[in-house]
Scaffold this motif. Structure first.
Motif, PDB file in Angstrom:
ATOM      1  N   ILE A  25       0.861  -1.193   0.000  1.00 48.71           N
ATOM      2  CA  ILE A  25       0.000   0.000   0.000  1.00 48.71           C
ATOM      3  C   ILE A  25       0.895   1.241   0.000  1.00 48.71           C
ATOM      4  O   ILE A  25       1.860   1.311   0.763  1.00 48.71           O
ATOM      5  N   SER A  26       0.559   2.225  -0.840  1.00 53.88           N
ATOM      6  CA  SER A  26       1.372   3.444  -0.885  1.00 53.88           C
ATOM      7  C   SER A  26       1.062   4.324   0.321  1.00 53.88           C
ATOM      8  O   SER A  26       0.085   4.090   1.046  1.00 53.88           O
ATOM      9  N   GLU A  27       1.888   5.361   0.509  1.00 54.35           N
ATOM     10  CA  GLU A  27       1.666   6.246   1.650  1.00 54.35           C
ATOM     11  C   GLU A  27       0.315   6.941   1.579  1.00 54.35           C
ATOM     12  O   GLU A  27      -0.287   7.262   2.587  1.00 54.35           O
ATOM     13  N   SER A  28      -0.176   7.150   0.360  1.00 57.92           N
ATOM     14  CA  SER A  28      -1.482   7.794   0.231  1.00 57.92           C
ATOM     15  C   SER A  28      -2.620   6.773   0.272  1.00 57.92           C
ATOM     16  O   SER A  28      -3.783   7.112   0.053  1.00 57.92           O
ATOM     17  N   GLY A  29      -2.290   5.515   0.563  1.00 62.52           N
ATOM     18  CA  GLY A  29      -3.343   4.518   0.762  1.00 62.52           C
ATOM     19  C   GLY A  29      -3.782   3.768  -0.485  1.00 62.52           C
ATOM     20  O   GLY A  29      -4.825   3.104  -0.480  1.00 62.52           O
ATOM     21  N   LYS A  30      -2.983   3.854  -1.546  1.00 59.60           N
ATOM     22  CA  LYS A  30      -3.367   3.160  -2.789  1.00 59.60           C
ATOM     23  C   LYS A  30      -2.733   1.770  -2.848  1.00 59.60           C
ATOM     24  O   LYS A  30      -1.576   1.586  -2.451  1.00 59.60           O
ATOM     25  N   ILE A  31      -3.482   0.817  -3.371  1.00 57.98           N
ATOM     26  CA  ILE A  31      -2.936  -0.518  -3.605  1.00 57.98           C
ATOM     27  C   ILE A  31      -1.913  -0.413  -4.728  1.00 57.98           C
ATOM     28  O   ILE A  31      -2.229   0.034  -5.829  1.00 57.98           O
ATOM     29  N   LEU A  32      -0.655  -0.790  -4.432  1.00 56.87           N
ATOM     30  CA  LEU A  32       0.419  -0.596  -5.408  1.00 56.87           C
ATOM     31  C   LEU A  32       0.501  -1.729  -6.432  1.00 56.87           C
ATOM     32  O   LEU A  32       0.951  -1.517  -7.554  1.00 56.87           O
ATOM     33  N   GLU A  33       0.102  -2.905  -6.030  1.00 55.46           N
ATOM     34  CA  GLU A  33       0.235  -4.061  -6.928  1.00 55.46           C
ATOM     35  C   GLU A  33      -0.955  -4.969  -6.641  1.00 55.46           C
ATOM     36  O   GLU A  33      -1.051  -5.531  -5.557  1.00 55.46           O
ATOM     37  N   ASP A  34      -1.875  -5.095  -7.612  1.00 52.86           N
ATOM     38  CA  ASP A  34      -3.102  -5.838  -7.313  1.00 52.86           C
ATOM     39  C   ASP A  34      -3.117  -7.247  -7.903  1.00 52.86           C
ATOM     40  O   ASP A  34      -4.148  -7.907  -7.945  1.00 52.86           O
ATOM     41  N   PHE A  35      -1.920  -7.702  -8.320  1.00 54.35           N
ATOM     42  CA  PHE A  35      -1.808  -9.029  -8.925  1.00 54.35           C
ATOM     43  C   PHE A  35      -2.436 -10.126  -8.052  1.00 54.35           C
ATOM     44  O   PHE A  35      -3.233 -10.942  -8.522  1.00 54.35           O
ATOM     45  N   ARG A  36      -2.110 -10.117  -6.759  1.00 52.44           N
ATOM     46  CA  ARG A  36      -2.625 -11.153  -5.869  1.00 52.44           C
ATOM     47  C   ARG A  36      -4.145 -11.093  -5.730  1.00 52.44           C
ATOM     48  O   ARG A  36      -4.806 -12.116  -5.652  1.00 52.44           O
ATOM     49  N   ILE A  37      -4.671  -9.857  -5.688  1.00 47.30           N
ATOM     50  CA  ILE A  37      -6.119  -9.703  -5.512  1.00 47.30           C
ATOM     51  C   ILE A  37      -6.856 -10.181  -6.748  1.00 47.30           C
ATOM     52  O   ILE A  37      -7.834 -10.924  -6.658  1.00 47.30           O
ATOM     53  N   ASP A 328       2.580 -11.193 -18.313  1.00 42.96           N
ATOM     54  CA  ASP A 328       2.156 -12.193 -19.303  1.00 42.96           C
ATOM     55  C   ASP A 328       3.322 -12.769 -20.113  1.00 42.96           C
ATOM     56  O   ASP A 328       3.151 -13.701 -20.880  1.00 42.96           O
ATOM     57  N   LYS A 329       4.520 -12.216 -19.909  1.00 44.92           N
ATOM     58  CA  LYS A 329       5.695 -12.745 -20.619  1.00 44.92           C
ATOM     59  C   LYS A 329       6.221 -14.022 -19.964  1.00 44.92           C
ATOM     60  O   LYS A 329       7.126 -14.657 -20.479  1.00 44.92           O
ATOM     61  N   PHE A 330       5.668 -14.365 -18.804  1.00 43.09           N
ATOM     62  CA  PHE A 330       6.171 -15.521 -18.059  1.00 43.09           C
ATOM     63  C   PHE A 330       5.133 -16.639 -18.088  1.00 43.09           C
ATOM     64  O   PHE A 330       3.936 -16.379 -18.202  1.00 43.09           O
ATOM     65  N   ASP A 331       5.590 -17.886 -18.027  1.00 42.47           N
ATOM     66  CA  ASP A 331       4.657 -19.003 -18.101  1.00 42.47           C
ATOM     67  C   ASP A 331       3.866 -19.157 -16.813  1.00 42.47           C
ATOM     68  O   ASP A 331       2.713 -19.544 -16.832  1.00 42.47           O
ATOM     69  N   PHE A 332       4.532 -18.870 -15.684  1.00 50.06           N
ATOM     70  CA  PHE A 332       3.802 -18.931 -14.423  1.00 50.06           C
ATOM     71  C   PHE A 332       4.363 -17.901 -13.455  1.00 50.06           C
ATOM     72  O   PHE A 332       5.573 -17.816 -13.256  1.00 50.06           O
ATOM     73  N   VAL A 333       3.465 -17.113 -12.868  1.00 47.37           N
ATOM     74  CA  VAL A 333       3.865 -16.136 -11.860  1.00 47.37           C
ATOM     75  C   VAL A 333       3.237 -16.575 -10.547  1.00 47.37           C
ATOM     76  O   VAL A 333       2.014 -16.609 -10.413  1.00 47.37           O
ATOM     77  N   SER A 334       4.068 -16.946  -9.597  1.00 43.79           N
ATOM     78  CA  SER A 334       3.552 -17.434  -8.320  1.00 43.79           C
ATOM     79  C   SER A 334       3.108 -16.267  -7.448  1.00 43.79           C
ATOM     80  O   SER A 334       3.772 -15.242  -7.382  1.00 43.79           O
ATOM     81  N   THR A 335       1.973 -16.437  -6.759  1.00 42.87           N
ATOM     82  CA  THR A 335       1.523 -15.424  -5.804  1.00 42.87           C
ATOM     83  C   THR A 335       2.276 -15.580  -4.483  1.00 42.87           C
ATOM     84  O   THR A 335       2.161 -14.750  -3.598  1.00 42.87           O
ATOM     85  N   GLY A 336       3.017 -16.649  -4.351  1.00 45.34           N
ATOM     86  CA  GLY A 336       3.689 -16.921  -3.088  1.00 45.34           C
ATOM     87  C   GLY A 336       5.109 -16.402  -3.080  1.00 45.34           C
ATOM     88  O   GLY A 336       5.842 -16.584  -4.041  1.00 45.34           O
ATOM     89  N   GLY A 337       5.500 -15.723  -2.014  1.00 51.01           N
ATOM     90  CA  GLY A 337       6.906 -15.379  -1.802  1.00 51.01           C
ATOM     91  C   GLY A 337       7.492 -16.481  -0.936  1.00 51.01           C
ATOM     92  O   GLY A 337       8.033 -17.472  -1.427  1.00 51.01           O
ATOM     93  N   GLY A 338       7.321 -16.304   0.383  1.00 50.71           N
ATOM     94  CA  GLY A 338       7.802 -17.299   1.342  1.00 50.71           C
ATOM     95  C   GLY A 338       7.215 -18.684   1.089  1.00 50.71           C
ATOM     96  O   GLY A 338       7.909 -19.697   1.212  1.00 50.71           O
ATOM     97  N   ALA A 339       5.934 -18.733   0.699  1.00 51.35           N
ATOM     98  CA  ALA A 339       5.289 -20.033   0.474  1.00 51.35           C
ATOM     99  C   ALA A 339       5.894 -20.734  -0.738  1.00 51.35           C
ATOM    100  O   ALA A 339       6.128 -21.938  -0.719  1.00 51.35           O
ATOM    101  N   MET A 340       6.180 -19.959  -1.780  1.00 50.95           N
ATOM    102  CA  MET A 340       6.808 -20.548  -2.960  1.00 50.95           C
ATOM    103  C   MET A 340       8.185 -21.106  -2.597  1.00 50.95           C
ATOM    104  O   MET A 340       8.532 -22.223  -2.981  1.00 50.95           O
ATOM    105  N   LEU A 341       8.955 -20.317  -1.850  1.00 53.30           N
ATOM    106  CA  LEU A 341      10.304 -20.748  -1.479  1.00 53.30           C
ATOM    107  C   LEU A 341      10.258 -21.988  -0.588  1.00 53.30           C
ATOM    108  O   LEU A 341      11.039 -22.920  -0.772  1.00 53.30           O
ATOM    109  N   ALA A 342       9.319 -22.012   0.359  1.00 53.41           N
ATOM    110  CA  ALA A 342       9.201 -23.185   1.240  1.00 53.41           C
ATOM    111  C   ALA A 342       8.807 -24.414   0.424  1.00 53.41           C
ATOM    112  O   ALA A 342       9.334 -25.503   0.626  1.00 53.41           O
ATOM    113  N   PHE A 343       7.902 -24.221  -0.526  1.00 53.72           N
ATOM    114  CA  PHE A 343       7.488 -25.342  -1.382  1.00 53.72           C
ATOM    115  C   PHE A 343       8.678 -25.853  -2.191  1.00 53.72           C
ATOM    116  O   PHE A 343       8.905 -27.056  -2.305  1.00 53.72           O
ATOM    117  N   LEU A 344       9.461 -24.913  -2.731  1.00 53.19           N
ATOM    118  CA  LEU A 344      10.610 -25.297  -3.557  1.00 53.19           C
ATOM    119  C   LEU A 344      11.733 -25.911  -2.722  1.00 53.19           C
ATOM    120  O   LEU A 344      12.527 -26.699  -3.239  1.00 53.19           O
TER     121      LEU A 344
END
Ligand code: ADP
Ligand code: MG
Length: 360
Positions: A25-37, A328-344
């Motif tokens: 969330i930006s300082e003015s309260g805006k969602i900066l990246e809505d990919f996960r949502i 869209d240039k990637f075959d798969f974009v994981s929504t997981g940061g820590g979860a992706m790493l733990a899975f891997l």
């Protein structure tokens, strides 16, 4: 695992739906990246259209409450969201056709404590539970773990998609498989490097992780960012392995190692172009500053131009490439940061365990 395609739509069920709205969330309260949502939208719409009542629960780390961003969430979902702020579950109205959201579930201590009493309480008004929050599945929290003791539990489509693609990353042949690992937070990244080192052709290293290795090798990196516990984190990792590819040069400013240099980009590009499967997590440098984004941009361009199957993940990695190149240039974009790493790293994820993933 029970999939949501197995839900009987004729039963007019009420579902408690674990979503993932943990966005910057930006300082003015805006969602900066809505990919996960946006990744939650399809499943929610599908359920609502199938006659299932959907009551969402989720957490957000950067602000205390969802209240200031409800209108932005409504815009992304293109529908009204009934916002619920208290735990008087007997007052929770769950009507078919409506979409509900409980306030930041981490505002109640029972969530992080994986408290059974808390889970039982929030389960009360519902017939089923659906977990669609892959990015939280490495946490043993009530809304992803304890809750499954109290409701018939289903795996959401996003968890299906994530596990399918990440299983492919783990099990594909080591021949032609490379890992690109940068960023910070070595405690989550080094275990993955350890797990993959003998299962890939190369691991290309950048970011703060590279600084940690330089430091371990006795290089003076001045005031560069590094992990305090680099010694213990790196213990057991074979730093002399030919598969571990370190940068050849760096962009150093005032003695600080802030990005990989042009020779490194060229070297990494050559390896990327010959690969068949690429897994990339972590920017190569302090990409938020334009002058130190060249390494990350160079790697992004090489990955995009390669013919390999491309998987990327991590909040900062996604932010670094999304604006400039598009996901869209990637075959798969994981929504997981820590979860992706733990899975891997092939750890058992409590949220997946609770859904019966490991029993299959
Ligand atoms: P991700 O979210 O993709 O998993 P991380 O959170 O691990 O990535 O790391 C991203 C952060 O690491 C970014 O803020 C970036 O500026 C920082 N970073 C990467 N390399 C350096 C460096 N050499 N010096 C300082 N910060 C760095
Ligand atoms: Mg990050």
């Amino acid at each position: 695992m029970k999939l949501i395609s197995q839900i009987n739509e004729n039963e007019k069920l009420k579902a408690l739906f674990r979503a993932d709205f943990d966005v910057p969330i930006s300082e003015s309260g805006k969602i900066l990246e809505d990919f996960r949502i946006s990744k939650q939208r399809e499943a929610v719409e599908g359920l609502l259209n199938g006659g299932v009542a959907v009551f969402m629960i989720a957490h957000i780390a950067e602000i205390d409450s969802f209240r200031p961003i409800i209108d932005q969430l409504e815009n992304i979902f293109s529908r009204k969201i009934y916002f619920v702020e208290d735990l008087n579950v007997t007052d929770w109205k769950v009507e078919h056709g409506n979409l509900y959201l409980l306030d930041n579930v981490r505002k109640w201590p029972g969530e992080k404590d994986n408290d059974s009493g808390f889970a039982k309480k929030i389960a009360e008004p519902f017939d089923i539970y659906i977990n669609n929050a892959f990015a939280v599945s490495h946490r043993k929290h009530a809304s992803v773990s304890a809750i499954t003791e109290f409701l018939p539990s289903y795996c959401g489509p996003l968890i299906e998609l994530e596990t399918k693609n990440l299983e492919r990353a783990v099990s594909s042949p080591s021949d032609g498989k490379i890992f690109i690992m940068g960023g910070a937070k070595a405690s989550t990244k080094i275990p993955v490097v350890k797990n993959f080192l003998n299962k890939v052709e190369s691991i290309l290293i950048g970011g703060v992780i590279a600084n940690d290795i330089l430091k371990k090798r006795g290089v003076d990196i001045n005031g560069s960012k590094f992990d305090e516990d680099f010694e213990s984190l790196l213990a057991g990792l074979d730093l002399s392995s030919p598969r571990l590819v370190m940068p050849l040069d760096y962009n150093v400013s005032n003695g600080n190692y802030l990005d990989i240099g042009p020779k490194s980009v060229e070297n990494f590009r050559g390896i990327v172009m010959k690969s068949k499967m690429i897994i990339w997590n972590g920017p190569m440098g302090l990409f938020e500053k334009t002058e130190f984004a060249k390494g990350t941009d160079g790697i992004a361009e090489a990955v995009i131009n390669s013919k390999a199957f491309k998987i990327i993940g991590g909040g900062d990695t996604i932010a670094a490439v999304n604006n400039k190149y598009g996901l869209d240039k990637f075959d798969f974009v994981s929504t997981g940061g820590g979860a992706m790493l733990a899975f891997l790293a092939e750890e058992r994820l409590p949220g997946l365990e609770a859904l019966g993933y490991y029993a299959k």
